[in-house]
Design an enzyme around this catalytic site. Sequence first.
Site, PDB file in Angstrom:
ATOM      1  N   ASP A 111       0.802  -1.421  -0.095  1.00 28.67           N
ATOM      2  CA  ASP A 111      -0.134  -0.089   0.192  1.00 28.67           C
ATOM      3  C   ASP A 111       0.662   1.150   0.017  1.00 28.67           C
ATOM      4  O   ASP A 111       1.894   0.915   0.841  1.00 28.67           O
ATOM      5  CB  ASP A 111      -0.387  -0.381   1.344  1.00 28.67           C
ATOM      6  CG  ASP A 111      -1.849   1.339   1.321  1.00 28.67           C
ATOM      7  OD1 ASP A 111      -2.133   1.362  -0.291  1.00 28.67           O
ATOM      8  OD2 ASP A 111      -2.718   1.621   2.550  1.00 28.67           O
TER       9      ASP A 111
ATOM     10  N   ASN B 208      -9.652  -2.301  -4.821  1.00 25.06           N
ATOM     11  CA  ASN B 208      -8.972  -1.511  -5.619  1.00 25.06           C
ATOM     12  C   ASN B 208      -9.153  -1.728  -6.994  1.00 25.06           C
ATOM     13  O   ASN B 208      -9.247  -0.758  -8.081  1.00 25.06           O
ATOM     14  CB  ASN B 208      -7.245  -2.304  -6.537  1.00 25.06           C
ATOM     15  CG  ASN B 208      -6.575  -1.841  -5.231  1.00 25.06           C
ATOM     16  OD1 ASN B 208      -5.961  -3.039  -4.666  1.00 25.06           O
ATOM     17  ND2 ASN B 208      -6.477  -1.083  -4.165  1.00 25.06           N
TER      18      ASN B 208
END
Length: 180
Positions: free
Chosen positions: A21, A69
Site C-alpha cells: 500500500d 482496488n
Amino acid sequence: MSFKDNIDKTRLPKHIAIIMDGNGRWAKERGKDRSFGHRQGVESVRTVTRAAGNLGIDYLTLYTFSTENWSRPEEEVNALMTLMVMAIEQETPDLMKNNVRLSAIGDLERMPSEVRERLDRCMRQTASNTGITLVLALSYSSRWEMTEAARQMAELVQKGELEPEQIDSELISRHLTTNF
C-alpha cells in the site's frame, strides 16, 4: 559479521505477510506519476522476496491488489494489470533461478484473462521449486475469503458430507485460501 549473521533464525516466523500500500502516494509525494510508484513496488517485491528467502522464511504473502482496488479509476487499474503481466513475465526467470515458488489467492476469476494466463504459466513453471513460496493476494479481501469458505462448507452440508455441528474454527481454517 553482517546484520544477517546476528539474526536468530529459530525465532523467525514461517510466514510473513505484507500489504502493498502507498506506492502511488509515495510517487505523488516525489512529483511522479502514480504508475512510477507501482513500478518501484515491483523492485521492492524483488528485494523483499530475496531477503526473506535468504533468511529461510517459508511463505511471503503480498497483498497486492484488493477487491477494493477495482473501484480505482479504470486507467489506473489497466496500468496495474499491464504492470502485473510485465512483472510476472520479467520475474519468472529470477524466480526459477532463486528457487521461488509462486502461488496466488483471491478471486482470480475477476482478473483479466491475460493476467490469469501469465500467472498460471508462472505458477506451473515454479511449482517444483522448493524455496520460499511467494503468494500474491490478487482481487482479495477477507470478506471474499470467508464467503468462499462458507460456500464450500455449505456445499458439503448440502451433499450430506458434513453436519452443521461439525463446523468449528479448525474446519473453517482448512477452507481458507490463507491456510498454509
